[in-house]
Design an enzyme around this catalytic site. Structure first.
Site, mmCIF file in Angstrom:
data_model
loop_
_atom_site.group_PDB
_atom_site.id
_atom_site.type_symbol
_atom_site.label_atom_id
_atom_site.label_comp_id
_atom_site.label_asym_id
_atom_site.label_seq_id
_atom_site.Cartn_x
_atom_site.Cartn_y
_atom_site.Cartn_z
ATOM 1 N N ASP A 93 -2.779 4.036 7.535
ATOM 2 C CA ASP A 93 -2.726 2.760 6.845
ATOM 3 C C ASP A 93 -3.438 1.724 7.717
ATOM 4 O O ASP A 93 -3.449 1.838 8.946
ATOM 5 C CB ASP A 93 -1.261 2.378 6.624
ATOM 6 N N ASP A 272 3.112 8.411 -0.205
ATOM 7 C CA ASP A 272 3.833 8.336 1.069
ATOM 8 C C ASP A 272 5.011 7.406 0.883
ATOM 9 O O ASP A 272 5.000 6.527 0.019
ATOM 10 C CB ASP A 272 2.930 7.791 2.184
#
Length: 376
Positions: A93, A272
Site C-alpha cells: 500500500d 486485503d
C-alpha cells in the site's frame, strides 16, 4: 502495459470471474485474499507459516516500512522479499490512508503531503514520485499509487478535491514509474486507486480519468472508512459497471466474509483486510457456519475441534476448550492458533468461490452462505 490477467471462468448469473494474475513471484488464482503484514510480518506468524496456509501473496505498508526498518536497511537487504525470507508476491500500500489518518500531524499540498512520524514525531515529505522510488527499494510486486482518501462522511466538495488530487498524483506516479527501472531484476506492477466517496458520478469520473493511464490493474479505495454498508455495496456495484472487464480489480481494506462474497459477485478479484488477524487476537473465529467468540464461557468444556470443515490441520487438531483456556491465560500460542485458523478460513473461502465460479453455482452457494452468517 502488458496483460498480466487471464480470466478463465465467467459466472453467467453474476459478475463473478476466476482467473490467473501473473507476477514475478508466481501466478495467483483469483479471486484471492492477501494477509496483512504491515511491517513486513503477519502478526504472530512466520513467512513459512503464511506460505503453508497456503497464501502466495501478502500485503505490507510503504509508510510503515519507510519509517522502520527504513530504506537503508531494505536496500542493503536487496528488498523486502529477501529481508523477510518470503518467496511469494508482495503488494505494498502507498501509505496514503495511514498518512491521512494522522489528523493534526499532516498537511496536504498540491505536490505531496508533509507528515510527522507516529514513532518519533520527525517530519517527512512524500510526493507521488517519492512513493514510487520507495516501492522500488522495497521491491514489491504490486505498487500502489499515492492517493487522497477522504473519510466516509466527507461532503461532496471534499470528495471531489480528493478525486482531483488523486488523478493529478496518479499521472506523476505513472510518469516516475515509466522513467525508472526495477532494482532487483524483476518487473513490478503499478496500480492507481479510484476515489470518489459514495457518489456515483464522482466514482465514474475518477475511473475514467485513471483509465487513461492504461494501468495493468485498478484499485477501489475510500471504502470501509465509515460509510454505511448499503452505500459501500452500491459503490462496489457501480465499480463493476465502470472498471475495465479485462483488468484485475482490487478492493482495498474490505472486509467481512459476507463483504468478500458480495464483492466477488460484483467482479472483484483482489482483497486485503486486517479483520482475520486482528479479530483472531480478540478471540473471534470465522468458520463456514458463522462466527464464534472463543472467550465465551460456553466453550470452557467444549472439546469439539475448532472447525471440522477447515482445511487447516491446526483447526482440526485443537479443541475449543483448549483455545478458550489459552485466551483466558493470555498465552501467545492462543493468538497464533486463532490467527492461523482465521487466515486459513479466508484463504479457503477464496478457494471455494473459485470452485463455485468454475462450476457455475456461486450464486446459489452464496445465498446459503449468507443465511448462515446472518444468523451469527
Amino acid at each position: 502495459m502488458s496483460n498480466i490477467f487471464s480470466i478463465n471462468y465467467f459466472d453467467k448469473n453474476s459478475s463473478a470471474r476466476s482467473g490467473i494474475i501473473e507476477t514475478a513471484h508466481g501466478n495467483i488464482s483469483t479471486p484471492f485474499f492477501m494477509p496483512v503484514g504491515t511491517h513486513g510480518a503477519v502478526k504472530t506468524q512466520s513467512s513459512e507459516e503464511i506460505s503453508a496456509i497456503p497464501s502466495s501473496i501478502l500485503l505490507s505498508n510503504t509508510y510503515h516500512l519507510y519509517l522502520r526498518p527504513g530504506l537503508e536497511i531494505l536496500s542493503k537487504a536487496k528488498g523486502l522479499h529477501k529481508f523477510m525470507n518470503w518467496d511469494g508476491a508482495i503488494l505494498t500500500d502507498s501509505g496514503g490512508f495511514q498518512i491521512f489518518s494522522l489528523q493534526g500531524f499532516r498537511k496536504i499540498l498540491d505536490d505531496g503531503v508533509i507528515f510527522r512520524s507516529h514513532i518519533d514525531g520527525s517530519e517527512h515529505y512524500f510526493t507521488p514520485e517519492k512513493i514510487i522510488d520507495i516501492q522500488r527499494i522495497i521491491g514489491s510486486d504490486f505498487m500502489m499509487m499515492l492517493d487522497v482518501c477522504p473519510s466516509g462522511d466527507a461532503n461532496y466538495k471534499t470528495c471531489l478535491g480528493a478525486l482531483e488530487k488523486t488523478t493529478q498524483w496518479a499521472k506523476k506516479c505513472m510518469k516516475q514509474f515509466n522513467e525508472t527501472d526495477p532494482l532487483y531484476g524483476y518487473n513490478q506492477i503499478l496500480i492507481p486507486v479510484v476515489q470518489g466517496g459514495t457518489d456515483k458520478k464522482l466514482r465514474q469520473q475518477s475511473t475514467e480519468e485513471l483509465c487513461e493511464l492504461e494501468a495493468d490493474a485498478y484499485a477501489i479505495g475510500g471504502l470501509a472508512v465509515g460509510e454505511s454498508k448499503n452505500a459501500m455495496l452500491d459503490t462496489i456495484g457501480w465499480m463493476d459497471e465502470f472498471l475495465p472487464k479485462d483488468k484485475p480489480r482490487y478492493l482495498m481494506g474490505v472486509g467481512t466474509p459476507v463483504d468478500l462474497v458480495n464483492a466477488v459477485l460484483n467482479g472483484i478479484d483482489m482483497f486485503d483486510c486486517v479483520m482475520p488477524t486482528r479479530n483472531a487476537r480478540n478471540g473471534q473465529l470465522f468458520t463456514i457456519d458463522g462466527k464464534i467468540n472463543i472467550r465465551n464461557s460456553k466453550y470452557k468444556t467444549d472439546f469439539s475441534v475448532l472447525d471440522k470443515n477447515s482445511n487447516s490441520q491446526m483447526s482440526k487438531k485443537y479443541t475449543k476448550a483448549y483455545l478458550h483456556h489459552l485466551f483466558k491465560s493470555e498465552e501467545i500460542l492462543g493468538y497464533r492458533i486463532a490467527t492461523q485458523h482465521n487466515l486459513h478460513f479466508y484463504i479457503q473461502l477464496m478457494k471455494i468461490m473459485q470452485q463455485k465460479i468454475k462450476s457455475g453455482s456461486i450464486l446459489n452457494w452464496s445465498r446459503s452462505f449468507f443465511n448462515k452468517y446472518n444468523k451469527t
